[in-house]
Design a protein around this motif. Structure first.
Motif, PDB file in Angstrom:
ATOM      1  N   GLY A 133       0.699  -1.141  -0.058  1.00 51.85           N
ATOM      2  CA  GLY A 133       0.039   0.080  -0.042  1.00 51.85           C
ATOM      3  C   GLY A 133       0.868   1.255  -0.068  1.00 51.85           C
ATOM      4  O   GLY A 133       0.555   2.224  -0.717  1.00 51.85           O
ATOM      5  N   ALA A 134       1.909   1.256   0.888  1.00 54.55           N
ATOM      6  CA  ALA A 134       2.794   2.385   0.987  1.00 54.55           C
ATOM      7  C   ALA A 134       3.575   2.683  -0.229  1.00 54.55           C
ATOM      8  O   ALA A 134       3.748   3.639  -0.862  1.00 54.55           O
ATOM      9  CB  ALA A 134       3.916   2.183   1.921  1.00 54.55           C
ATOM     10  N   LEU A 135       3.930   1.363  -1.270  1.00 54.76           N
ATOM     11  CA  LEU A 135       4.556   1.577  -2.576  1.00 54.76           C
ATOM     12  C   LEU A 135       3.629   2.192  -3.231  1.00 54.76           C
ATOM     13  O   LEU A 135       4.103   3.214  -4.292  1.00 54.76           O
ATOM     14  CB  LEU A 135       4.826   0.141  -3.056  1.00 54.76           C
ATOM     15  CG  LEU A 135       6.203  -0.262  -2.434  1.00 54.76           C
ATOM     16  CD1 LEU A 135       6.533  -1.757  -2.870  1.00 54.76           C
ATOM     17  CD2 LEU A 135       7.349   0.214  -2.953  1.00 54.76           C
ATOM     18  N   GLU A 136       2.473   1.838  -3.584  1.00 53.13           N
ATOM     19  CA  GLU A 136       1.409   2.188  -4.710  1.00 53.13           C
ATOM     20  C   GLU A 136       0.875   3.587  -4.283  1.00 53.13           C
ATOM     21  O   GLU A 136       0.821   4.411  -5.190  1.00 53.13           O
ATOM     22  CB  GLU A 136       0.132   1.208  -4.286  1.00 53.13           C
ATOM     23  CG  GLU A 136       0.308   0.107  -4.811  1.00 53.13           C
ATOM     24  CD  GLU A 136      -1.001  -0.655  -4.854  1.00 53.13           C
ATOM     25  OE1 GLU A 136      -1.347  -1.284  -5.719  1.00 53.13           O
ATOM     26  OE2 GLU A 136      -1.583  -0.877  -3.692  1.00 53.13           O
ATOM     27  N   THR A 137       0.645   4.109  -2.971  1.00 57.01           N
ATOM     28  CA  THR A 137       0.199   5.425  -2.560  1.00 57.01           C
ATOM     29  C   THR A 137       1.198   6.534  -2.211  1.00 57.01           C
ATOM     30  O   THR A 137       0.658   7.653  -2.423  1.00 57.01           O
ATOM     31  CB  THR A 137      -0.635   5.297  -1.436  1.00 57.01           C
ATOM     32  OG1 THR A 137      -0.009   4.738  -0.270  1.00 57.01           O
ATOM     33  CG2 THR A 137      -1.978   4.213  -1.678  1.00 57.01           C
ATOM     34  N   LEU A 138       2.214   5.941  -1.727  1.00 57.53           N
ATOM     35  CA  LEU A 138       3.472   6.940  -1.595  1.00 57.53           C
ATOM     36  C   LEU A 138       4.629   7.035  -2.118  1.00 57.53           C
ATOM     37  O   LEU A 138       5.264   8.039  -2.825  1.00 57.53           O
ATOM     38  CB  LEU A 138       3.500   7.166   0.171  1.00 57.53           C
ATOM     39  CG  LEU A 138       4.727   8.026   0.711  1.00 57.53           C
ATOM     40  CD1 LEU A 138       3.891   9.615   0.396  1.00 57.53           C
ATOM     41  CD2 LEU A 138       4.878   7.734   2.033  1.00 57.53           C
ATOM     42  N   LEU A 139       5.111   5.812  -2.032  1.00 56.51           N
ATOM     43  CA  LEU A 139       6.688   5.729  -2.740  1.00 56.51           C
ATOM     44  C   LEU A 139       6.850   5.774  -4.169  1.00 56.51           C
ATOM     45  O   LEU A 139       7.633   6.663  -4.626  1.00 56.51           O
ATOM     46  CB  LEU A 139       7.347   4.420  -2.120  1.00 56.51           C
ATOM     47  CG  LEU A 139       7.459   4.350  -0.592  1.00 56.51           C
ATOM     48  CD1 LEU A 139       8.185   3.111  -0.144  1.00 56.51           C
ATOM     49  CD2 LEU A 139       8.065   5.537  -0.034  1.00 56.51           C
ATOM     50  N   ILE A 140       6.064   5.070  -4.951  1.00 58.95           N
ATOM     51  CA  ILE A 140       5.947   4.999  -6.355  1.00 58.95           C
ATOM     52  C   ILE A 140       5.611   6.465  -6.941  1.00 58.95           C
ATOM     53  O   ILE A 140       6.402   7.070  -7.837  1.00 58.95           O
ATOM     54  CB  ILE A 140       5.209   3.782  -7.085  1.00 58.95           C
ATOM     55  CG1 ILE A 140       5.984   2.720  -6.826  1.00 58.95           C
ATOM     56  CG2 ILE A 140       5.096   4.120  -8.295  1.00 58.95           C
ATOM     57  CD1 ILE A 140       5.034   1.427  -6.884  1.00 58.95           C
ATOM     58  N   PRO A 141       4.410   7.119  -6.409  1.00 57.83           N
ATOM     59  CA  PRO A 141       4.269   8.354  -6.891  1.00 57.83           C
ATOM     60  C   PRO A 141       5.161   9.513  -6.467  1.00 57.83           C
ATOM     61  O   PRO A 141       5.401  10.497  -7.213  1.00 57.83           O
ATOM     62  CB  PRO A 141       2.691   8.681  -6.271  1.00 57.83           C
ATOM     63  CG  PRO A 141       2.227   7.270  -5.554  1.00 57.83           C
ATOM     64  CD  PRO A 141       3.474   6.609  -5.512  1.00 57.83           C
TER      65      PRO A 141
END
Length: 174
Positions: A133-141
């Motif tokens: 979830g953190a990858l999808e919503t924070l780190l990647i963006p």
């Protein structure tokens, strides 16, 4: 605090309780690299504990997969930061994740047999769900470098598979 809650808390802190969560702030590429690397190291350490403690083939096989995959992604991450001449930057999120992981490993280390297996696998389900979830919503963006973003996207696909695998293993434990 239960294992699921500890993992969920650590991951929630990853996205909400650090300076990174301020409305105008987003993690920098050096911070993202450190967070992603730290998350991988945490899972490798948990998996090594499972390999040492578990007597259940499915759990040990899963843990071996976690070591192999997370170490491989971390090698790619280190190669990328060297290529880009970026120094990963320690940050509050990485520190919170590391502290929570130390506490979790201490709890897991006290367990034996089926209790260990269930707790380890439940933690893996919760941890992968939250990190994904953190990858999808924070780190990647938030990633500005295209190669870093691509590595994070590849990692996300792998780690989504890990979550599904952990959920499957959890379903097989008695």
């Amino acid at each position: 605090m239960s294992i699921k809650h500890t993992a969920a808390l650590a991951a929630l802190l990853l996205v909400s309780a650090t300076p990174l969560a301020q409305a105008a702030d987003k993690p920098t590429d050096p911070q993202i690299a450190h967070i992603a690397y730290t998350a991988g190291v945490i899972d490798v350490e948990a998996a090594k504990l499972a390999i040492e403690k578990s007597k259940t083939k499915e759990v040990v096989d899963f843990a071996n997969d976690m070591v192999r995959d997370h170490e491989a992604v971390n090698v790619q991450a280190l190669d990328l930061v060297k290529k880009l001449k970026v120094t990963p930057e320690d940050n509050a999120t990485s520190q919170v994740l590391s502290k929570a992981a130390e506490e979790e490993r201490a709890k897991l280390a006290k367990l034996e047999g089926a209790a260990f297996d269930k707790a380890y696998v439940a933690n893996e389900v919760a941890y992968h769900k939250q990190v994904n979830g953190a990858l999808e919503t924070l780190l990647i963006p938030s990633a500005e470098n295209a190669e870093l973003k691509s590595l994070l996207e590849t990692g996300l696909k792998i780690f989504q598979g890990h979550q599904q695998h952990a959920e499957h293993v959890a379903g097989t434990l008695k």
